[in-house]
Motif scaffolding. Structure first.
Motif, PDB file in Angstrom:
ATOM      1  N   GLY A 196      15.695 -98.951  33.130  1.00 28.57           N
ATOM      2  CA  GLY A 196      15.362-100.059  32.222  1.00 28.57           C
ATOM      3  C   GLY A 196      16.637-100.756  31.804  1.00 28.57           C
ATOM      4  O   GLY A 196      17.088-100.642  30.665  1.00 28.57           O
ATOM      5  N   SER A 197      17.235-101.519  32.742  1.00 34.48           N
ATOM      6  CA  SER A 197      18.626-101.970  32.508  1.00 34.48           C
ATOM      7  C   SER A 197      18.731-103.248  31.661  1.00 34.48           C
ATOM      8  O   SER A 197      19.820-103.619  31.255  1.00 34.48           O
ATOM      9  N   SER A 231      11.888-103.536  39.508  1.00 39.92           N
ATOM     10  CA  SER A 231      10.737-102.687  39.846  1.00 39.92           C
ATOM     11  C   SER A 231      10.385-101.800  38.661  1.00 39.92           C
ATOM     12  O   SER A 231      11.216-101.561  37.781  1.00 39.92           O
ATOM     13  N   ASP A 232       9.165-101.313  38.686  1.00 43.46           N
ATOM     14  CA  ASP A 232       8.810-100.205  37.803  1.00 43.46           C
ATOM     15  C   ASP A 232       9.502 -98.976  38.400  1.00 43.46           C
ATOM     16  O   ASP A 232       9.392 -98.728  39.603  1.00 43.46           O
ATOM     17  N   VAL A 233      10.193 -98.217  37.563  1.00 48.32           N
ATOM     18  CA  VAL A 233      10.931 -97.059  38.089  1.00 48.32           C
ATOM     19  C   VAL A 233       9.992 -96.082  38.805  1.00 48.32           C
ATOM     20  O   VAL A 233      10.386 -95.392  39.761  1.00 48.32           O
ATOM     21  N   ILE A 284      17.647-100.395  37.132  1.00 49.37           N
ATOM     22  CA  ILE A 284      16.277-100.689  37.542  1.00 49.37           C
ATOM     23  C   ILE A 284      15.557-101.247  36.313  1.00 49.37           C
ATOM     24  O   ILE A 284      15.671-100.677  35.225  1.00 49.37           O
ATOM     25  N   MET A 328      11.923-103.467  35.004  1.00 48.33           N
ATOM     26  CA  MET A 328      10.622-104.008  35.422  1.00 48.33           C
ATOM     27  C   MET A 328      10.464-105.481  35.073  1.00 48.33           C
ATOM     28  O   MET A 328       9.603-106.156  35.622  1.00 48.33           O
ATOM     29  N   SER A 360      19.387-102.499  23.263  1.00 48.87           N
ATOM     30  CA  SER A 360      20.525-102.215  24.158  1.00 48.87           C
ATOM     31  C   SER A 360      21.474-101.246  23.481  1.00 48.87           C
ATOM     32  O   SER A 360      21.474-101.119  22.257  1.00 48.87           O
ATOM     33  N   MET A 361      22.328-100.621  24.284  1.00 48.02           N
ATOM     34  CA  MET A 361      23.358 -99.755  23.707  1.00 48.02           C
ATOM     35  C   MET A 361      24.533-100.606  23.258  1.00 48.02           C
ATOM     36  O   MET A 361      24.837-101.646  23.853  1.00 48.02           O
ATOM     37  N   ALA A 397      23.747-103.957  29.842  1.00 47.72           N
ATOM     38  CA  ALA A 397      24.838-103.387  29.048  1.00 47.72           C
ATOM     39  C   ALA A 397      25.412-102.103  29.672  1.00 47.72           C
ATOM     40  O   ALA A 397      26.631-101.959  29.815  1.00 47.72           O
ATOM     41  N   VAL A 398      24.523-101.191  30.069  1.00 45.32           N
ATOM     42  CA  VAL A 398      24.992 -99.909  30.608  1.00 45.32           C
ATOM     43  C   VAL A 398      25.728-100.125  31.939  1.00 45.32           C
ATOM     44  O   VAL A 398      26.736 -99.471  32.233  1.00 45.32           O
ATOM     45  N   GLU A 414       7.816-110.528  27.921  1.00 50.26           N
ATOM     46  CA  GLU A 414       7.752-109.091  27.603  1.00 50.26           C
ATOM     47  C   GLU A 414       6.575-108.752  26.699  1.00 50.26           C
ATOM     48  O   GLU A 414       6.161-109.562  25.884  1.00 50.26           O
ATOM     49  N   LEU A 460      12.593 -95.502  25.230  1.00 44.06           N
ATOM     50  CA  LEU A 460      11.670 -96.456  25.869  1.00 44.06           C
ATOM     51  C   LEU A 460      10.441 -96.758  25.022  1.00 44.06           C
ATOM     52  O   LEU A 460       9.541 -97.500  25.455  1.00 44.06           O
ATOM     53  N   PHE A 493       8.384-100.005  24.842  1.00 49.01           N
ATOM     54  CA  PHE A 493       8.045-100.682  26.101  1.00 49.01           C
ATOM     55  C   PHE A 493       6.912-100.037  26.884  1.00 49.01           C
ATOM     56  O   PHE A 493       6.386-100.641  27.809  1.00 49.01           O
ATOM     57  N   VAL A 494       6.592 -98.779  26.550  1.00 50.97           N
ATOM     58  CA  VAL A 494       5.524 -98.104  27.295  1.00 50.97           C
ATOM     59  C   VAL A 494       4.600 -97.385  26.313  1.00 50.97           C
ATOM     60  O   VAL A 494       5.054 -96.920  25.260  1.00 50.97           O
TER      61      VAL A 494
HETATM   62  C1  LIG Z   1      15.516 -99.781  25.385  1.00 47.10           C
HETATM   63  S1  LIG Z   1      15.685-100.918  26.705  1.00 47.10           S
HETATM   64  C2  LIG Z   1      17.122-100.223  27.435  1.00 47.10           C
HETATM   65  C3  LIG Z   1      18.184-101.208  27.851  1.00 47.10           C
HETATM   66  C4  LIG Z   1      19.430-100.645  28.494  1.00 47.10           C
HETATM   67  N1  LIG Z   1      19.175 -99.483  29.291  1.00 47.10           N
HETATM   68  C5  LIG Z   1      20.468-100.312  27.463  1.00 47.10           C
HETATM   69  O1  LIG Z   1      20.524 -99.142  27.050  1.00 47.10           O
HETATM   70  O2  LIG Z   1      21.219-101.176  27.041  1.00 47.10           O
HETATM   71  C6  LIG Z   1      14.411-100.353  27.803  1.00 47.10           C
HETATM   72  C7  LIG Z   1      14.164-101.256  28.989  1.00 47.10           C
HETATM   73  O3  LIG Z   1      13.382-100.497  29.922  1.00 47.10           O
HETATM   74  C8  LIG Z   1      12.518-101.360  30.600  1.00 47.10           C
HETATM   75  N2  LIG Z   1      11.452-100.493  31.135  1.00 47.10           N
HETATM   76  C9  LIG Z   1      10.519 -99.825  30.425  1.00 47.10           C
HETATM   77  N3  LIG Z   1       9.721 -99.121  31.259  1.00 47.10           N
HETATM   78  C10 LIG Z   1      10.165 -99.340  32.513  1.00 47.10           C
HETATM   79  C11 LIG Z   1       9.736 -98.897  33.780  1.00 47.10           C
HETATM   80  N4  LIG Z   1       8.678 -98.072  33.922  1.00 47.10           N
HETATM   81  N5  LIG Z   1      10.427 -99.309  34.862  1.00 47.10           N
HETATM   82  C12 LIG Z   1      11.496-100.144  34.736  1.00 47.10           C
HETATM   83  N6  LIG Z   1      11.927-100.619  33.547  1.00 47.10           N
HETATM   84  C13 LIG Z   1      11.280-100.208  32.438  1.00 47.10           C
HETATM   85  C14 LIG Z   1      12.082-102.357  29.541  1.00 47.10           C
HETATM   86  O4  LIG Z   1      11.652-103.562  30.124  1.00 47.10           O
HETATM   87  C15 LIG Z   1      13.372-102.511  28.711  1.00 47.10           C
HETATM   88  O5  LIG Z   1      14.093-103.640  29.117  1.00 47.10           O
END
Ligand SMILES: C[S@@+](CC[C@H](N)C(=O)[O-])C[C@H]1O[C@@H](n2cnc3c(N)ncnc32)[C@H](O)[C@@H]1O
Length: 311
Positions: A163-164, A214-216, A185, A187, A136-137, A168-169, A74, A234, A237-238
């Motif tokens: 961004g799973s 995948s990238d969303v 989804i 990445m 994570s939540m 957890a969700v 990561e 996010l 991560f971005v």
């Molecule tokens: C804050 S974590 C959220 C984890 C989960 N949704 C939860 O709430 O427990 C954000 C996740 O989004 C993923 N992510 C960020 N940008 C993304 C994108 N464009 N497409 C897919 N995943 C993405 C990251 O790799 C990271 O694992």
């Protein structure tokens, strides 16, 4: 229950009652006398059974990811805008809330596995508390989303977690709701492998829950078919440009009438990105759908969760 524990429970109840005024005490007395609390107790026990499934999954995940629940593959960069812009690698530490709840964090600190402070000035007592962040939540937030915010019947609905990560969700949706389809989804391939391992190890219904690596932004089809979209912050991560692109993409593809659940207000997220005006008119804030279940939650812990509908 032994006589001693009855006495100690009465002690704790009296401690609580001592904090109430006459009106509050009367309301509690009426609630207990009406015996409606019995039904609520049943519901609470059922929720605890579901929560234990998530605890077990968390224990398994702890064995397969590093302690910080961050992967070598990561790129995690503290944000430069927003309410977490003061985080950096010195003052911030990641403790995953899905894996470690508040009591476990206290235990980790006690045994020295987790430090809560960092030194501002070596060899002195001039220390500062570390900022603990979670990617994570927590189990508590997940229950609140599915038991209070969203409608109780999601049988013919598709839930999408953007961004799973650890999943957890997805597990929360699986055990706390009757959602027909649950899609994550993500990445990062390593995290997709973790989620798929859990799905298979716990024999979760493959027709109900699935993970897409995948990238969303490449999967507008998945976003378009979702009825409930859950987006955890996010920022780490971005970068800002990609973050803006993602919100323009969501605005374009999330269908009207869908629910959007976020753990920071959309007004804040978009203003940090300097894009409030162009983006806020497409959503409306919503009242929780199952307000009767708020009784099961410490509302202050859940005040950072927001439900919107897409106009
Ligand atoms: C804050 S974590 C959220 C984890 C989960 N949704 C939860 O709430 O427990 C954000 C996740 O989004 C993923 N992510 C960020 N940008 C993304 C994108 N464009 N497409 C897919 N995943 C993405 C990251 O790799 C990271 O694992």
């Amino acid at each position: 229950m032994s006589e001693d524990s009855v006495v100690s429970t009465k002690f704790r109840v009296l401690e609580l009652f001592a904090e109430l005024n006459d009106f509050e005490l009367d309301s509690i007395e009426q609630w207990i006398c009406s015996r409606s609390y019995k039904k609520e107790l049943e519901t609470k026990k059922l929720m605890q059974i579901s929560e234990r499934c998530l605890v077990k999954i968390g224990e398994t995940i702890k064995e397969i990811v590093p302690f910080e629940a961050e992967m070598p593959s990561e790129t995690i960069i503290p944000p430069t805008v927003g309410d977490q812009a003061d985080c950096n690698t010195v003052n911030t530490c990641h403790v995953d809330e899905f894996l470690y709840d508040q009591d476990e964090v206290v235990d980790l600190v006690k045994v020295g596995k987790l430090k809560k402070h960092y030194c501002l000035d070596c060899n002195s007592r001039n220390v500062q508390e570390l900022t603990l962040i979670s990617h994570s939540m927590s189990r508590q937030s997940l229950q609140y989303i599915f038991k209070v915010l969203l409608p109780s019947d999601l049988e013919d609905k598709q839930i999408l977690d953007v961004g799973s990560r650890l999943g957890a969700v997805l597990y929360g949706a699986y055990y706390f709701s009757n959602a027909g389809t649950i899609v994550g989804i993500e990445m990062n391939k390593e995290f997709c492998d973790v989620q798929n391992r859990i799905i298979s190890q716990y024999s979760l219904d493959n027709n109900r829950i699935k993970v897409i690596n995948s990238d969303v932004l490449e999967r507008s089809d998945v976003v378009q078919s979702a009825d409930v979209i859950i987006i955890n912050v996010l920022d780490f991560f971005v970068d800002i440009e990609k973050h803006k692109e993602m919100w323009r993409f969501f605005k374009k593809y999330i269908k009207k009438g869908s629910y959007l659940v976020c753990n920071r207000s959309m007004a804040d997220t978009l203003s940090y990105l300097d894009m409030s005006e162009e983006s806020l008119n497409w959503i409306s804030i919503c009242r929780p759908s199952q307000l009767e279940n708020e009784i099961f939650f410490d509302i202050e812990d859940c005040s950072e969760l927001f439900l919107y509908t897409v106009n």
